[in-house]
Design an enzyme around this catalytic site. Structure first.
Site, short mmCIF file in Angstrom:
data_model
loop_
_atom_site.label_atom_id
_atom_site.label_comp_id
_atom_site.label_asym_id
_atom_site.label_seq_id
_atom_site.Cartn_x
_atom_site.Cartn_y
_atom_site.Cartn_z
N ARG A 156 0.84 -1.22 0.00
CA ARG A 156 0.00 0.00 0.00
C ARG A 156 0.86 1.26 0.00
NH1 ARG A 156 -2.81 -3.68 3.50
NH2 ARG A 156 -1.11 -3.24 4.94
N ILE A 157 1.86 1.30 0.90
CA ILE A 157 2.68 2.51 0.99
C ILE A 157 3.62 2.60 -0.21
CG2 ILE A 157 4.38 3.74 2.41
CD1 ILE A 157 3.07 2.32 4.88
N ARG A 238 11.13 -1.46 9.09
CA ARG A 238 11.45 -1.73 10.50
C ARG A 238 12.97 -1.86 10.59
NH1 ARG A 238 7.07 -0.15 11.61
NH2 ARG A 238 5.37 -1.24 12.66
N ASP A 262 14.11 5.93 9.30
CA ASP A 262 13.04 6.31 10.24
C ASP A 262 12.88 5.26 11.33
OD1 ASP A 262 10.87 8.01 11.11
OD2 ASP A 262 9.48 6.50 10.33
N GLU A 267 14.78 1.06 19.53
CA GLU A 267 14.10 2.36 19.55
C GLU A 267 13.66 2.67 20.97
OE1 GLU A 267 10.96 2.22 16.66
OE2 GLU A 267 12.34 1.93 15.00
N HIS A 286 11.13 7.27 14.10
CA HIS A 286 9.99 6.39 13.78
C HIS A 286 8.69 7.19 13.79
CE1 HIS A 286 8.23 2.06 14.02
NE2 HIS A 286 7.52 2.86 13.23
N ILE A 287 8.63 8.09 12.83
CA ILE A 287 7.56 9.09 12.87
C ILE A 287 6.77 9.12 11.56
CG2 ILE A 287 8.94 11.07 12.03
CD1 ILE A 287 7.76 12.48 14.66
N GLY A 288 6.91 8.02 10.78
CA GLY A 288 6.31 7.98 9.44
C GLY A 288 4.84 8.36 9.40
N SER A 289 4.06 7.84 10.32
CA SER A 289 2.61 8.08 10.26
C SER A 289 2.18 9.21 11.19
CB SER A 289 1.87 6.80 10.67
OG SER A 289 2.20 6.46 12.00
P1 NAP Z 1 1.71 -3.95 2.82
O1 NAP Z 1 0.68 -3.28 2.01
O2 NAP Z 1 1.42 -5.25 3.47
O3 NAP Z 1 3.04 -4.06 1.90
C1 NAP Z 1 4.13 -4.84 2.22
C2 NAP Z 1 4.67 -5.43 0.95
O4 NAP Z 1 5.86 -6.16 1.26
C3 NAP Z 1 3.69 -6.42 0.30
O5 NAP Z 1 3.53 -6.06 -1.05
C4 NAP Z 1 4.37 -7.77 0.48
O6 NAP Z 1 4.19 -8.66 -0.58
C5 NAP Z 1 5.83 -7.36 0.52
N1 NAP Z 1 6.65 -8.39 1.17
C6 NAP Z 1 6.39 -9.10 2.30
N2 NAP Z 1 7.40 -9.95 2.57
C7 NAP Z 1 8.31 -9.78 1.59
C8 NAP Z 1 9.56 -10.38 1.30
N3 NAP Z 1 10.08 -11.32 2.09
N4 NAP Z 1 10.22 -9.96 0.20
C9 NAP Z 1 9.70 -9.03 -0.63
N5 NAP Z 1 8.52 -8.43 -0.41
C10 NAP Z 1 7.84 -8.79 0.69
O7 NAP Z 1 2.20 -2.99 4.01
P2 NAP Z 1 2.32 -1.39 4.03
O8 NAP Z 1 1.08 -0.84 4.62
O9 NAP Z 1 2.79 -0.90 2.70
O10 NAP Z 1 3.47 -1.24 5.13
C11 NAP Z 1 4.73 -1.87 4.94
C12 NAP Z 1 5.54 -1.85 6.23
O11 NAP Z 1 5.98 -0.52 6.48
C13 NAP Z 1 4.75 -2.22 7.50
O12 NAP Z 1 4.73 -3.61 7.70
C14 NAP Z 1 5.51 -1.51 8.58
O13 NAP Z 1 6.48 -2.35 9.16
C15 NAP Z 1 6.20 -0.36 7.86
N6 NAP Z 1 5.65 0.95 8.26
C16 NAP Z 1 6.46 1.85 8.86
C17 NAP Z 1 5.97 3.08 9.24
C18 NAP Z 1 6.86 4.11 9.85
O14 NAP Z 1 6.40 4.90 10.66
N7 NAP Z 1 8.12 4.16 9.46
C19 NAP Z 1 4.62 3.40 9.02
C20 NAP Z 1 3.83 2.45 8.40
C21 NAP Z 1 4.34 1.22 8.01
P3 NAP Z 1 2.78 -9.37 -0.95
O15 NAP Z 1 2.05 -8.36 -1.76
O16 NAP Z 1 3.15 -10.58 -1.68
O17 NAP Z 1 2.11 -9.63 0.39
#
Ligand code: NAP
Length: 328
Positions: A156-157, A238, A262, A267, A286-289
């Site tokens: 999604r992101i 992460r 981030d 942390e 860690h302030i992305g959202s």
């Molecule tokens: P998402 O929509 O679930 O996207 C994650 C993507 O990673 C999916 O497309 C998934 O593939 C892929 N993936 C999973 N395992 C993998 C692997 N081993 N190798 C390659 N690709 C892989 O999640 P999102 O909402 O975009 O968020 C992603 C991550 O960002 C979260 O899990 C969180 O840890 C982090 N995050 C950080 C912050 C921050 O404040 N910095 C804020 C929000 C999120 P599939 O499509 O096949 O499932």
């Protein structure tokens, strides 16, 4: 009778009011202290639902939580959940997808720009009164526009970042993901590549995968050695997705141009962490959202999930692993 919900961290008044309409509840209101495990275990013994964010959910925590139906986290990442434990105890784990995507994508683009044009470093330079002559090439950074962005984790992101990169900065985009995304490839002219090729060809390597057993230390010394010496590494995922020791070494040796981070293995970042001594790294806490509007939206979505679960319904945002195990 209303169900009972335990909330393990302070929440906004509007969120509290919503929960109060549907449930009895108690809140751990200490801003600077995590709810002690002994308190949490005691509360969960008679709770129907819990809102817990950044608390490791282990067998020990939920062993005596016999009526607990749902644990809702105010984050989209849910690596703090032990999925096997939730599955074993029949507890729904929920997260907050969608509502934070644009906000996180904005921050990611911000730190990407900062690390490539050295904005943080130059900000300190000016503030410290060092701007006494015209900046020479020692201050130059890397162009972003028309360069190649490599996204690891096209979820999604990741897609929101594609929109900014493609439409705003006219970048070429390659990506690596667990599964291919033909709609995104077609819509934005984005190419799928293996990780090794992405690391070799991208000017910007962005990590946006969840933290799982497969993604721990996805980027280590070997992967860093494949990157261009002019490349920028951005971690919005992460901390443990990168081997931090290897990254410190690569930044010290200038094997890559810079990094923007981030998220971290530990942390808050320890005060003696080597990152703090390096100029070629941009750090955010860690302030992305974390904008007010998005935090509120995430909290409300998490509150809806905990209320639905506590009432005995299937919450909207059950984590995918539990959906796929036929928990819903
Ligand atoms: P998402 O929509 O679930 O996207 C994650 C993507 O990673 C999916 O497309 C998934 O593939 C892929 N993936 C999973 N395992 C993998 C692997 N081993 N190798 C390659 N690709 C892989 O999640 P999102 O909402 O975009 O968020 C992603 C991550 O960002 C979260 O899990 C969180 O840890 C982090 N995050 C950080 C912050 C921050 O404040 N910095 C804020 C929000 C999120 P599939 O499509 O096949 O499932």
């Amino acid at each position: 009778m209303k169900p009972y919900v335990y909330i393990g961290h302070p929440i906004e008044k509007e969120t509290e009011a919503y929960i109060a309409k549907h449930c009895h509840y108690k809140i751990w209101n200490e801003e600077n202290e995590k709810v002690p495990e002994v308190v949490l275990k005691q509360e969960l013994k008679h709770a129907d639902g819990a809102m817990l964010t950044a608390t490791k959910v282990t067998d020990e925590i939920v062993r005596d939580a016999n009526q607990l139906k749902v644990i809702s986290t105010v984050s989209v990442g849910y690596d703090q959940f032990d999925v096997d434990v939730l599955s074993k105890h029949g507890i729904y784990g929920t997260h907050t997808p969608y509502v934070l995507d644009d906000t996180v994508a904005d921050l990611i683009f911000g730190i990407l720009l900062s690390a490539s044009r050295r904005i943080g470093e130059l900000h300190h330079y000016v503030k410290k009164g060092k701007w006494t002559i015209e900046p020479d090439s020692a201050f130059y950074g890397q162009d972003v526009h028309h360069k190649t962005l490599g996204i690891v984790g096209m979820g999604r992101i990741g897609e929101k970042i594609v929109r900014r990169a493609k439409l705003g900065f006219e970048m070429d985009i390659v990506y690596h993901n667990r599964s291919r995304k033909p709609e995104i490839e077609e819509q934005y002219d984005v190419s799928y590549v293996e990780l090794e090729e992405l690391l070799k060809t991208a000017d910007f390597v962005l990590l946006m995968v969840p933290l799982t057993d497969e993604t721990v230390k996805l980027i280590g010394a070997n992967e860093l050695s494949l990157m261009k010496s002019t490349a920028v590494l951005i971690n919005g995922a992460r901390g443990p997705v990168i081997d931090e020791g290897a990254l410190v070494q690569a930044l010290k040796n200038k094997d890559i141009f810079s990094a923007a981070l981030d998220v971290f293995e530990t942390e808050p970042l320890p005060s003696d962490h080597p990152f703090l001594q390096l100029d070629n790294v941009t750090l955010t806490p860690h302030i992305g959202s974390a904008t007010l509007a998005t935090t509120r939206a995430m909290e409300m979505r998490a509150a809806e999930n905990v209320v639905q679960g506590a009432l005995g319904n299937v919450p909207r945002d059950v984590i995918p692993e539990l959906k796929s195990r036929n928990r819903v």
